[in-house]
Every structure is written in structure tokens, then in C-alpha cells.
Design a protein around this motif. Structure first.
Motif, PDB file in Angstrom:
ATOM      1  N   ILE A  40       0.939  -1.188  -0.187  1.00  0.00           N
ATOM      2  CA  ILE A  40      -0.086  -0.160  -0.147  1.00  0.00           C
ATOM      3  C   ILE A  40       0.905   1.347  -0.065  1.00  0.00           C
ATOM      4  N   ASP A  41       2.016   1.329   0.763  1.00  0.00           N
ATOM      5  CA  ASP A  41       2.899   2.377   0.827  1.00  0.00           C
ATOM      6  C   ASP A  41       3.395   2.440  -0.664  1.00  0.00           C
ATOM      7  N   GLU A  42       3.796   1.382  -1.182  1.00  0.00           N
ATOM      8  CA  GLU A  42       4.613   1.547  -2.619  1.00  0.00           C
ATOM      9  C   GLU A  42       3.653   1.893  -3.660  1.00  0.00           C
ATOM     10  N   TYR A  43       2.264   1.579  -3.527  1.00  0.00           N
ATOM     11  CA  TYR A  43       1.354   2.116  -4.453  1.00  0.00           C
ATOM     12  C   TYR A  43       1.154   3.807  -4.365  1.00  0.00           C
ATOM     13  N   PHE A  44       1.253   4.320  -3.056  1.00  0.00           N
ATOM     14  CA  PHE A  44       1.248   5.652  -3.123  1.00  0.00           C
ATOM     15  C   PHE A  44       2.064   6.003  -3.461  1.00  0.00           C
ATOM     16  N   ALA A  45       3.495   5.786  -3.246  1.00  0.00           N
ATOM     17  CA  ALA A  45       4.850   6.550  -3.587  1.00  0.00           C
ATOM     18  C   ALA A  45       4.875   6.567  -5.159  1.00  0.00           C
ATOM     19  N   ASP A  46       4.362   5.395  -6.023  1.00  0.00           N
ATOM     20  CA  ASP A  46       4.324   5.318  -7.331  1.00  0.00           C
ATOM     21  C   ASP A  46       3.152   6.283  -8.010  1.00  0.00           C
ATOM     22  N   MET A  47       1.973   6.230  -7.359  1.00  0.00           N
ATOM     23  CA  MET A  47       0.860   7.158  -7.718  1.00  0.00           C
ATOM     24  C   MET A  47       1.114   8.796  -7.455  1.00  0.00           C
ATOM     25  N   ASP A  48       1.795   9.075  -6.398  1.00  0.00           N
ATOM     26  CA  ASP A  48       2.057  10.500  -6.034  1.00  0.00           C
ATOM     27  C   ASP A  48       2.890  10.894  -7.141  1.00  0.00           C
ATOM     28  N   LYS A  49       3.942  10.283  -7.432  1.00  0.00           N
ATOM     29  CA  LYS A  49       4.805  10.813  -8.544  1.00  0.00           C
ATOM     30  C   LYS A  49       4.003  11.061  -9.878  1.00  0.00           C
ATOM     31  N   LEU A  50       3.038  10.358  -9.924  1.00  0.00           N
ATOM     32  CA  LEU A  50       2.399  10.253 -11.209  1.00  0.00           C
ATOM     33  C   LEU A  50       1.288  11.552 -11.421  1.00  0.00           C
ATOM     34  N   ASN A  51       1.110  11.922 -10.112  1.00  0.00           N
ATOM     35  CA  ASN A  51       0.226  13.290  -9.985  1.00  0.00           C
ATOM     36  C   ASN A  51      -1.135  12.784  -9.801  1.00  0.00           C
ATOM     37  N   ILE A  52      -1.069  11.755  -9.249  1.00  0.00           N
ATOM     38  CA  ILE A  52      -2.724  11.114  -9.245  1.00  0.00           C
ATOM     39  C   ILE A  52      -3.220  11.552  -7.797  1.00  0.00           C
ATOM     40  N   LEU A  53      -4.422  12.291  -7.779  1.00  0.00           N
ATOM     41  CA  LEU A  53      -4.979  12.817  -6.641  1.00  0.00           C
ATOM     42  C   LEU A  53      -5.150  11.727  -5.703  1.00  0.00           C
ATOM     43  N   ARG A  54      -5.233  11.795  -4.295  1.00  0.00           N
ATOM     44  CA  ARG A  54      -5.634  11.053  -3.531  1.00  0.00           C
ATOM     45  C   ARG A  54      -7.057  10.501  -3.514  1.00  0.00           C
ATOM     46  N   ALA A  55      -7.688   9.512  -3.339  1.00  0.00           N
ATOM     47  CA  ALA A  55      -8.937   9.353  -3.259  1.00  0.00           C
ATOM     48  C   ALA A  55      -9.641   9.856  -1.922  1.00  0.00           C
ATOM     49  N   ASP A  56     -11.013  10.170  -1.958  1.00  0.00           N
ATOM     50  CA  ASP A  56     -11.385  10.476  -0.772  1.00  0.00           C
ATOM     51  C   ASP A  56     -11.442   9.631   0.231  1.00  0.00           C
ATOM     52  N   GLU A  57     -11.445   8.242   0.074  1.00  0.00           N
ATOM     53  CA  GLU A  57     -11.605   7.272   0.980  1.00  0.00           C
ATOM     54  C   GLU A  57     -10.814   6.284   0.130  1.00  0.00           C
ATOM     55  N   TYR A  58     -10.189   5.173   1.018  1.00  0.00           N
ATOM     56  CA  TYR A  58      -9.405   3.933   0.492  1.00  0.00           C
ATOM     57  C   TYR A  58      -9.946   2.679   1.592  1.00  0.00           C
ATOM     58  N   PRO A  59     -11.204   2.221   1.297  1.00  0.00           N
ATOM     59  CA  PRO A  59     -11.581   0.981   2.093  1.00  0.00           C
ATOM     60  C   PRO A  59     -10.714  -0.033   1.858  1.00  0.00           C
ATOM     61  N   ARG A  60     -10.473  -0.961   2.838  1.00  0.00           N
ATOM     62  CA  ARG A  60     -10.051  -2.161   2.600  1.00  0.00           C
ATOM     63  C   ARG A  60     -10.802  -3.532   3.016  1.00  0.00           C
ATOM     64  N   ALA A  61     -10.535  -4.523   2.363  1.00  0.00           N
ATOM     65  CA  ALA A  61     -11.506  -5.493   2.615  1.00  0.00           C
ATOM     66  C   ALA A  61     -11.554  -6.104   3.956  1.00  0.00           C
ATOM     67  N   THR A  62     -10.295  -5.888   4.443  1.00  0.00           N
ATOM     68  CA  THR A  62     -10.210  -6.296   6.136  1.00  0.00           C
ATOM     69  C   THR A  62     -10.964  -5.483   7.215  1.00  0.00           C
TER      70      THR A  62
END
Length: 529
Positions: free
Chosen positions: A94-116
Motif C-alpha cells: 500500500i505504501d509502495e502504491y502511494f509512492a508510485d501514484m504520487d509521482k504520477l500526480n494522481i490525486l488521493r481518493a476521498d477514501e481507501y476502504p480495505r477488505a479486512t
């Protein structure tokens, strides 16, 4: 102008009419977090970020939710391989996902629900389906009775007979599962616990949810029973999205989503990205230069877990390219060039990842970047106070309308980029004139209008640059100073009547995207193509 979009459910383009305008409720299927994200993921999340940004620019109040699948066979397999736990593997990626997407200037979602984190909602939804006759328990598992749902197949257009046994839960034990089912097309809502695996208490015994029920529960918990837009990769249409519809609509009696949107695949040299072929390139390798598009030469290797989808974080198998060589800085692709690579194709069109396509995106971004930096580099010379300029006013209304007309037709980003490139090229030429002649005949007010328009519209597509991070524009690996030095070498060669050397330098600069223009007074000006 009316915004229209292609609805995968109706198979036609239609006007966008949200349930409660100006509010828009939008759900995007996220990654299964057990590995690094690759170019296929980059396309998906850049596309939906673009859609979200454009809806906001058009005045909609968008609530955007994107989930993480943090319990899955692939995550458990990775935990075993690394002598770790499901939780630690999920948190890491999850941390690696945010690191990649932040570099691509992808806005953070309003909410990131998890299955667990959605177990109560998942179990509640399964109980509702069971009470209504759409689900049944069998040997500690719970299955969805597909034949009970009359509209099954309405999204994908598939018939029940086309659904493979075992596709429901991406299980390795399809034969055992088949023995518990009433019908081979039924899929798992709840799976009984296996020794040594994480499990949750339920009225059916200890276990964990199936893949599809997770999203149905998260959509309802975060956004309600009916949403405006449900989006994801085209590979999720069946069975995942089809099963989501069957679950949610059987429970509520209402439509799950009014609009279903799907982005097309990324291919590599004409071949679909595939675990079997191992032709994946991770986002971080692309940004660092540790990649090659020559990915066909690797023998198949055992996959991590079963199943597969570009939007399920399929593992890119190292090494990619020839021999897994170290990063080559000359091949490092700027994040905005990756974003441009994605947006140069309409989201429903397949795009081919090749070195030529990436080179085109890099050159295109260089042109746009030069235009976007025009204000910070030349504004003071033109008498502007750049920090006080409002990029929401003073735009060229005609060009704004052209941009909107393209985007309003199912998010036609290639058409919208045509407007941006027109502006950027004009500003680039004016910038060269200012550098080499010290002034321009074009009114400063007109140049400001063009620059403001470019900055505003590029921002709608998430194409942005920070002036303080850009001290020099480089094209083809050449900085402004290096270009000037080569022009002086050419001048010296011509003065010595070595015209062949002068022509060689001119051609070399041309190959690198720099055009020379010899003036009558003996000076030479240049601009980027």
C-alpha cells in the motif's frame, strides 16, 4: 455543451446525468496489494484521475472511492515466500502504491476502504443474499446462486455457460470447490478457513470473503446502494463486475451503478501484458531508467498465486529487459511523460508500450513543459507579476471551448491535447525569440492569455510542472547552454569554410529536436521542434 460518456452497460454513449447533481459518487476497483505497480496500473489510475479532475473542472462535486484488496491468495503466497505476514505484505505494498501514484500526480481518493476493514458489511450483505435465496452455505463455504439472478450477464454479454469453475475466488482448489457447488457457474461469497491462514468468525464458521463480495460491500458502505460511476480495467468486466452487479442488485433491488466505465489494455510491442510472458515494466523501473521494451526473450516462470488481471497487481518478474541491467539515467522517463503517454490515447483504445511510443511522449512532454514554464522564465521580462496572475481568469475562451468540446465527448484526451500542443508550441517559439532577440512583437497581454490558458487546461489533465524544480529545459539530452555551444562550433566551422562539419552539427541538432534559423545579419536563432 453536454458531457457524454460511453456506458459499458448500455454499450452506447449517452449524456451524463448524475443522480443528485452536482454530486457525483464514483467507485474505482483498486489493486491487490502484494507487489509493485506496473504500466498497466499506471494507465488505469491516470485515466480515472483524469475523469475525476475533469468532472471537478466541469463543476461537479465528486466523491471518489478506491479500494485495496488486502486479503487474497496472492498476498498469502507472497507472505509465505518472504517469511512474512499478510498484514505486513499488504502494508508494504500500500505504501509502495502511494509512492508510485504520487509521482504520477494522481490525486488521493476521498477514501481507501480495505477488505479486512469491511468484514461486518461483507457478512451482513452475504446474510441478506442468503435470506433472499440468492446464496447458500455448503461445507463451511457460501456460494452465490447465479441462476437465481435473471439479469446475470447483462454487463459482459456472456452466458452462464461461459463462466469457468473456480473463477469466482481465484482459488487453486477449483476441483474441491466444484464439489460443494450446486452449479458450476456459482461463485464463492465466503470461503472456509484453511490451516495457518487468517480467518474471521462468522455464522458459517471461520473463514474469509470471496473477491467479488468485497467490492459490493465497500461500495455500499462508502457510497450507498446506487452510485453514478463504477470504473476499472476492461479485464474486470467479467467476472468481477458482473458478479458485483449480481450481488448488489439482488440484495437491494436497485441498480448498483448508472454508468460503467472501463479502460483498455496496455500491450508491449503488440502483445498484451501477461504474467506468463513476463512482459511487465514497473512504474518505478520506468521512472528510474531500469527498463527495456525488449521483453519477449524471457522463459515462463511460475506465477505467484492463481488468477490474473492488470488491475490486480500481477507481479512483474525481475529481471525485465536484457539481463536486468542497472538504471540508465538517459532512459529515465519523467512522471509527466508517463502521464502524457497514457493520455495520448483515448481511454477505451488499446495502447502499445514501445520505445518509440515512450520517446514520442517524452518529446511531447518537453514541448508542453517549455510552454508551461514560459511564465516563470519570461514573465518578468514581459512585465508580468506571475505570482498574482489568476489562471482561472483571462483565458482564451475559444480554445477553452475547443478543449471542452473534445473532453465532453467521452473524455477525448487526444483531441484535448491538440489544443495544449498548439499553445505550447506558440509559447515555445516566443520564448526562443525572447532569449535570442531580447524582445518580441507579440503583445505581452496576448502571451499572458495563452500561457494562462495552457496552465489551466493542462492542470485539468494533471500535467503540471514546478518552476523551482526546472532550471533548464533540455531536449534530446541537451541543455540550452550545450545547444548554444554547438551553434558556436558550427559558426566557427563555417568561418573556416568547413561546411561539411557545419552541416553535420545542424543535422545533429535537428535529430535532437532543435531547428536552426540563420538570420541575414549573420546570427542564428533556434527553436525546439
Amino acid at each position: 455543451m453536454t458531457l457524454t460518456l460511453y456506458n459499458s452497460l448500455t454499450r452506447r454513449e449517452s449524456p451524463f446525468e448524475p443522480l443528485e447533481p452536482p454530486k457525483v459518487r464514483m467507485y474505482c476497483c483498486g489493486v491487490t496489494v502484494y507487489d509493485y505497480c506496473h504500466v498497466g496500473h499506471a494507465r488505469a489510475y491516470i485515466v480515472w484521475d483524469m475523469v475525476r479532475r475533469y468532472l471537478m473542472w466541469r463543476g461537479f462535486d465528486v466523491r471518489y472511492v478506491q479500494n485495496f484488496t488486502d486479503i487474497d491468495d496472492k498476498i498469502l503466497n507472497r507472505a509465505r515466500e518472504t517469511n512474512s505476514t499478510m498484514e505486513s505484505v499488504a502494508e508494504r505494498f500500500i505504501d509502495e502504491y502511494f509512492a508510485d501514484m504520487d509521482k504520477l500526480n494522481i490525486l488521493r481518493a476521498d477514501e481507501y476502504p480495505r477488505a479486512t476493514h469491511t468484514m461486518d458489511g461483507i457478512k451482513r450483505l452475504i446474510h441478506e443474499l442468503e435470506n433472499k435465496g440468492y446464496a447458500y452455505a455448503s461445507g463451511g463455504d457460501v456460494y452465490y446462486n447465479v441462476r437465481q439472478f435473471a439479469d446475470y450477464g447483462k454487463l459482459s454479454g456472456r452466458k452462464l455457460e461461459e463462466m469457468e469453475a473456480g473463477a469466482s475466488g481465484r482459488l487453486e482448489t477449483a476441483e474441491i470447490e466444484a464439489q460443494k457447488k450446486r452449479d458450476s457457474s456459482d461463485f464463492a461469497l465466503w470461503k472456509s478457513a484453511k490451516p495457518g491462514e487468517p480467518a474471521w468468525e462468522s455464522s458459517w464458521g471461520k473463514g474469509r470473503p470471496g473477491w467479488h463480495i468485497e467490492c459490493s460491500a465497500m461500495v455500499r458502505d462508502c457510497l450507498g446502494e446506487t452510485i453514478d460511476i463504477h470504473c476499472g480495467g476492461s479485464d474486470l468486466t467479467f467476472p468481477h463486475h458482473e458478479n458485483e452487479i449480481a450481488q448488489s442488485e439482488a440484495a437491494t433491488g436497485k441498480s448498483l451503478a448508472n454508468y460503467w466505465m472501463h479502460n483498455a489494455f496496455v500491450t508491449v510491442n503488440g502483445t498484451k501484458m501477461s504474467k506468463t510472458l513476463h512482459n511487465f515494466i514497473t512504474i518505478r523501473d520506468l521512472l528510474s531508467g531500469n527498463w527495456s521494451s525488449d521483453l519477449e526473450s524471457h522463459p515462463p516462470q511460475p506465477p505467484l498465486g492463481k488468477g490474473g488481471s492488470q488491475n490486480e497487481s500481477n507481479p512483474p518478474q525481475p529481471p525485465l529487459g536484457k539481463g536486468g541491467s542497472k538504471s540508465d539515467k538517459s532512459k529515465a522517463v519523467e512522471p509527466m511523460a508517463v502521464r502524457l503517454f497514457v493520455l495520448m490515447a483515448q481511454y477505451r483504445s488499446q495502447i502499445d508500450f514501445t520505445e518509440e511510443a515512450i520517446a514520442s511522449a517524452r518529446n511531447g512532454w518537453q514541448t508542453l513543459k517549455e510552454g508551461l514554464l514560459f511564465g516563470s522564465q519570461h514573465g518578468s521580462k514581459l512585465g508580468w507579476d506571475v505570482e498574482k496572475i489568476d489562471t482561472l481568469t483571462g483565458r482564451d475562451s475559444t480554445l477553452v471551448q475547443q478543449f471542452q468540446a473534445a473532453m465532453d465527448k467521452d473524455f477525448n484526451t487526444p483531441g484535448a491535447l491538440t489544443v495544449l500542443f498548439e499553445l505550447a508550441k506558440e509559447l515555445g517559439k516566443e520564448g526562443n525569440v525572447l532569449v535570442h532577440q531580447g524582445k518580441t512583437e507579440t503583445p505581452a497581454e496576448l502571451l499572458q492569455q495563452k500561457w494562462v490558458t495552457l496552465v489551466n487546461l493542462a492542470g485539468v489533465l494533471g500535467l503540471e510542472v514546478q518552476p523551482e524544480a526546472e532550471t533548464e529545459i533540455s531536449v534530446g539530452g541537451l541543455t540550452d547552454g550545450e545547444i548554444e555551444a554547438m551553434i558556436q562550433q558550427r559558426k566557427d566551422a563555417r568561418k573556416a569554410k568547413n561546411f561539411a562539419e557545419g552541416d553535420r552539427i545542424r543535422n545533429e541538432l535537428k535529430d535532437k529536436g532543435v531547428t536552426l534559423i540563420d538570420q541575414k545579419d549573420g546570427t542564428t536563432i533556434w527553436h525546439r521542434s
